[in-house]
Design a protein around this motif. Structure first.
Motif, mmCIF file in Angstrom:
data_model
loop_
_atom_site.group_PDB
_atom_site.id
_atom_site.type_symbol
_atom_site.label_atom_id
_atom_site.label_comp_id
_atom_site.label_asym_id
_atom_site.label_seq_id
_atom_site.Cartn_x
_atom_site.Cartn_y
_atom_site.Cartn_z
ATOM 1 N N GLY A 94 0.638 -1.100 0.121
ATOM 2 C CA GLY A 94 0.073 -0.101 0.002
ATOM 3 C C GLY A 94 0.800 1.313 -0.082
ATOM 4 N N ALA A 95 1.875 1.358 0.924
ATOM 5 C CA ALA A 95 2.821 2.510 0.682
ATOM 6 C C ALA A 95 3.647 2.453 -0.452
ATOM 7 C CB ALA A 95 3.732 2.270 1.888
ATOM 8 N N LEU A 96 3.717 1.455 -1.258
ATOM 9 C CA LEU A 96 4.455 1.833 -2.518
ATOM 10 C C LEU A 96 3.604 2.306 -3.566
ATOM 11 C CD1 LEU A 96 6.812 0.935 -4.562
ATOM 12 C CD2 LEU A 96 5.894 -1.088 -4.784
ATOM 13 N N TYR A 97 2.315 1.741 -3.544
ATOM 14 C CA TYR A 97 1.143 2.237 -4.383
ATOM 15 C C TYR A 97 1.295 3.919 -4.064
ATOM 16 C CZ TYR A 97 -3.315 3.878 -5.625
ATOM 17 O OH TYR A 97 -4.417 4.450 -6.183
ATOM 18 N N VAL A 98 1.496 4.430 -2.894
ATOM 19 C CA VAL A 98 1.213 5.975 -2.643
ATOM 20 C C VAL A 98 2.547 6.623 -3.169
ATOM 21 C CG1 VAL A 98 1.151 7.582 -0.904
ATOM 22 C CG2 VAL A 98 -0.335 5.670 -0.594
ATOM 23 N N ILE A 99 3.788 6.105 -2.865
ATOM 24 C CA ILE A 99 4.650 6.810 -3.276
ATOM 25 C C ILE A 99 5.012 6.944 -4.810
ATOM 26 C CG2 ILE A 99 5.885 6.751 -1.027
ATOM 27 C CD1 ILE A 99 8.136 4.711 -2.428
ATOM 28 N N GLU A 100 4.523 5.628 -5.565
ATOM 29 C CA GLU A 100 4.804 5.625 -6.640
ATOM 30 C C GLU A 100 3.614 6.281 -7.668
ATOM 31 O OE1 GLU A 100 7.173 4.452 -9.148
ATOM 32 O OE2 GLU A 100 8.140 4.663 -6.947
ATOM 33 N N GLY A 101 2.634 6.663 -6.761
ATOM 34 C CA GLY A 101 1.638 7.541 -7.421
ATOM 35 C C GLY A 101 1.961 8.743 -7.232
ATOM 36 N N SER A 102 2.672 9.132 -6.176
ATOM 37 C CA SER A 102 3.138 10.657 -6.022
ATOM 38 C C SER A 102 4.239 10.827 -6.881
ATOM 39 C CB SER A 102 3.862 10.783 -4.435
ATOM 40 O OG SER A 102 5.343 10.400 -4.395
ATOM 41 N N ARG A 103 4.945 10.163 -7.755
ATOM 42 C CA ARG A 103 5.727 10.202 -8.666
ATOM 43 C C ARG A 103 5.068 10.846 -9.953
ATOM 44 N NH1 ARG A 103 10.935 7.683 -10.167
ATOM 45 N NH2 ARG A 103 10.763 6.149 -8.502
ATOM 46 N N LEU A 104 3.800 10.495 -10.078
ATOM 47 C CA LEU A 104 3.040 11.010 -11.235
ATOM 48 C C LEU A 104 2.481 12.564 -10.988
ATOM 49 C CD1 LEU A 104 0.485 8.066 -12.052
ATOM 50 C CD2 LEU A 104 2.263 8.676 -13.384
ATOM 51 N N GLY A 105 2.353 12.787 -9.640
ATOM 52 C CA GLY A 105 1.963 13.940 -9.341
ATOM 53 C C GLY A 105 3.142 14.889 -9.400
ATOM 54 N N GLY A 106 4.339 14.247 -8.997
ATOM 55 C CA GLY A 106 5.438 15.338 -8.884
ATOM 56 C C GLY A 106 5.711 15.695 -10.553
ATOM 57 N N GLN A 107 5.520 15.051 -11.457
ATOM 58 C CA GLN A 107 5.925 15.496 -12.915
ATOM 59 C C GLN A 107 4.764 16.575 -13.297
ATOM 60 O OE1 GLN A 107 5.329 11.279 -14.367
ATOM 61 N NE2 GLN A 107 6.415 12.064 -16.069
ATOM 62 N N LEU A 108 3.787 16.663 -12.745
ATOM 63 C CA LEU A 108 2.786 18.039 -12.975
ATOM 64 C C LEU A 108 3.206 19.011 -11.976
ATOM 65 C CD1 LEU A 108 -0.696 16.162 -12.854
ATOM 66 C CD2 LEU A 108 0.657 16.890 -14.787
ATOM 67 N N LEU A 109 3.772 18.925 -10.898
ATOM 68 C CA LEU A 109 4.158 19.838 -10.014
ATOM 69 C C LEU A 109 5.640 20.319 -10.497
ATOM 70 C CD1 LEU A 109 3.237 18.349 -6.410
ATOM 71 C CD2 LEU A 109 2.095 20.164 -7.781
ATOM 72 N N ALA A 110 6.363 19.655 -11.047
ATOM 73 C CA ALA A 110 7.644 20.218 -11.575
ATOM 74 C C ALA A 110 7.290 21.241 -12.701
ATOM 75 C CB ALA A 110 8.522 18.960 -12.091
ATOM 76 N N ARG A 111 6.250 21.015 -13.410
ATOM 77 C CA ARG A 111 5.996 22.283 -14.180
ATOM 78 C C ARG A 111 6.007 23.589 -13.711
ATOM 79 N NH1 ARG A 111 1.383 18.954 -17.619
ATOM 80 N NH2 ARG A 111 2.841 17.367 -18.006
ATOM 81 N N SER A 112 5.556 23.704 -12.274
ATOM 82 C CA SER A 112 5.479 24.796 -11.424
ATOM 83 C C SER A 112 6.953 25.463 -10.923
ATOM 84 C CB SER A 112 4.405 24.600 -10.296
ATOM 85 O OG SER A 112 3.221 24.359 -10.786
ATOM 86 N N VAL A 113 7.950 24.496 -10.943
ATOM 87 C CA VAL A 113 9.165 25.092 -10.477
ATOM 88 C C VAL A 113 9.957 25.928 -11.423
ATOM 89 C CG1 VAL A 113 11.381 24.157 -9.329
ATOM 90 C CG2 VAL A 113 9.144 22.967 -9.092
ATOM 91 N N PRO A 114 10.139 27.142 -11.134
ATOM 92 C CA PRO A 114 10.981 27.955 -12.300
ATOM 93 C C PRO A 114 12.170 27.169 -12.497
ATOM 94 C CG PRO A 114 10.291 29.090 -10.196
ATOM 95 C CD PRO A 114 10.043 27.702 -9.891
ATOM 96 N N ALA A 115 12.680 27.706 -13.875
ATOM 97 C CA ALA A 115 13.981 27.323 -14.166
ATOM 98 C C ALA A 115 15.051 28.073 -13.193
ATOM 99 C CB ALA A 115 14.406 27.936 -15.493
ATOM 100 N N GLY A 116 16.205 27.297 -12.836
ATOM 101 C CA GLY A 116 16.989 27.693 -11.846
ATOM 102 C C GLY A 116 16.959 27.224 -10.508
ATOM 103 N N LEU A 117 15.662 26.526 -10.387
ATOM 104 C CA LEU A 117 15.520 25.764 -8.919
ATOM 105 C C LEU A 117 15.794 24.182 -9.382
ATOM 106 C CD1 LEU A 117 12.699 27.512 -7.236
ATOM 107 C CD2 LEU A 117 15.092 27.900 -6.679
ATOM 108 N N PRO A 118 16.437 23.484 -8.295
ATOM 109 C CA PRO A 118 16.439 22.050 -8.812
ATOM 110 C C PRO A 118 15.308 21.581 -8.634
ATOM 111 C CG PRO A 118 17.069 22.680 -6.469
ATOM 112 C CD PRO A 118 16.970 23.989 -7.109
ATOM 113 N N SER A 119 14.867 20.409 -9.708
ATOM 114 C CA SER A 119 13.650 19.930 -9.633
ATOM 115 C C SER A 119 13.879 18.340 -9.967
ATOM 116 C CB SER A 119 12.667 20.436 -10.679
ATOM 117 O OG SER A 119 13.187 20.400 -11.980
#
Length: 171
Positions: A94-119
């Protein structure tokens, strides 16, 4: 109904709670982004450490080093992880399901991180077919287990979501 669908529906409120906790961070502001990553660093390493102790999980790739590198690039200390001790092996699924699902969400959130900040952490995506294989493996494995296993996997997912919520509340 597939177990993955059951898991997704049963944890929808948990997922929304975590999204609400992290939704207050403005990822385009360095201070908020640092706090966001710090909160994740209170949760992800603990979960990944627990998963690394399991021998029955499908393959997965750690993101702890990527998270640590992003925090280092922001001159932010790596916080002590919160405790996360799944009891049953199924809870780790169950925990693996959550953290691997968060990888999908992270891809969307990465678009909000400005250039110059580590992502590197947020931009760490699934390899082609990786997410689908995980879900299929989870469904197949759950089908061969009893209701107690499925209940434990659900409890593990909920515990993982709760861990992320606690980590965000500290930040």
């Amino acid at each position: 109904m597939s177990f993955v669908r059951t898991l997704r529906q049963a944890t929808a409120a948990d997922h929304e709670m975590v999204d609400a906790h992290y939704g207050g961070f403005a990822l385009d502001r360095q201070a908020d982004y640092r706090s966001f990553l710090t909160a994740h660093a209170r949760a992800l390493p603990a979960v990944e450490r627990a998963l690394a102790e399991a021998s029955d999980l499908p393959p997965w790739r750690s993101r702890t080093a990527l998270l640590a590198a992003d925090l280092h690039a922001l001159d932010a200390p790596i916080p002590a992880p919160l405790p996360f001790q799944p009891g049953a092996a199924a809870e780790r699924w169950g925990a693996l399901y959550v953290i691997e699902g968060s990888r999908l969400g992270g891809q969307l959130l990465a678009r909000s991180v400005p250039a110059g900040l580590p992502s590197a952490y947020l931009a760490a995506h699934h390899l082609p077919g990786e997410w689908r294989r995980l879900l299929t493996t989870l469904d197949t494995h759950a089908a061969g287990q009893g209701q107690a296993w499925q209940d434990a996997a659900l409890a593990g997912a909920r515990a993982c979501f709760a861990l992320y919520a606690r980590a965000a509340a500290i930040a």
